[in-house]
Scaffold this active site. Sequence first.
Site, mmCIF file in Angstrom:
data_model
loop_
_atom_site.group_PDB
_atom_site.id
_atom_site.type_symbol
_atom_site.label_atom_id
_atom_site.label_comp_id
_atom_site.label_asym_id
_atom_site.label_seq_id
_atom_site.Cartn_x
_atom_site.Cartn_y
_atom_site.Cartn_z
ATOM 1 N N ASP A 67 -12.780 26.713 21.566
ATOM 2 C CA ASP A 67 -13.816 26.736 22.156
ATOM 3 C C ASP A 67 -13.928 26.584 23.653
ATOM 4 O O ASP A 67 -12.078 26.323 24.061
ATOM 5 C CB ASP A 67 -14.868 26.031 21.509
ATOM 6 N N GLU A 159 -22.851 14.577 20.915
ATOM 7 C CA GLU A 159 -21.884 13.840 21.289
ATOM 8 C C GLU A 159 -22.157 12.425 21.569
ATOM 9 O O GLU A 159 -21.481 10.921 21.192
ATOM 10 C CB GLU A 159 -20.647 14.582 22.424
#
Length: 264
Positions: A67, A159
């Site tokens: 990623d 997150e």
Amino acid sequence: MTKKKKHKQIKKNHSWLGLKGGLIVALIAGLYVWGFYAFFVSPTGFRWRALFGDPKYPNGYEIRGIDISHYQEKIDWRKLQFARIDNCPLRFVLIKATEGSSRIDPYFKNNFYNAREYGFKRGAYHFWSNISSAKSQANFFIKNTNLTKGDLPPVLDVETFPKNKDIEDFQRDLLTWLHAVEDRYHCKPIIYTNYKFKQQYLNTPVFNQYPLWIAHYYTEEMQYDGEWKFWQHTDIGRLPGIKGYVDFNVYNGSFYDLERLCIK
């Protein structure tokens, strides 16, 4: 002022300066320790790479990917095209597209185009913000991404937990984003988070219906007990065509399974 009084005053001044100096040193040391933890040790920072050494490669997974975002800067896709991770070809690339309701990754358009041009399965992810509303973030992501047939499902990267909300309201906000994006692309979005965050804040059955992309570093085995599709197992990978570090991922299945997961 007498010599005796003057001596006492000088001594007092020295004591004050010493105390002041000690406080400044303690403050600087405290800021250093905080900064070191925030950027090198904490789960959301860059980790203490010197402690963990080279990345570990989980056994039993053949479908490898990365990623990327603006942190990787300009990528040499000609070199990356032939990159291998633990002797396995690079199969997929997940690319940061948006953040919040106003930030577009400056490298997204170029990365997104090149990922397909050079033969990778590509996907786009949105970095969740606790400041912007869920609806505005979903609309912003939809407006600035154009996932098509054969692309991986859209990804919600979450997150952090907001300080001013309870878990139920937070989960409701995430579901607002997920439902809006699902309506646009007619597939279940992928949820990216670390395994402890999933257990603490997303540990309800409604989130288990979405494909999971779990971040769990410096271990050879996934600790999350539930079903998952992707595992981000290190953030200190090195590949030709990318100057700095890059995240390595594995897919939990065959390449045929990966293709079935893609947008129809």
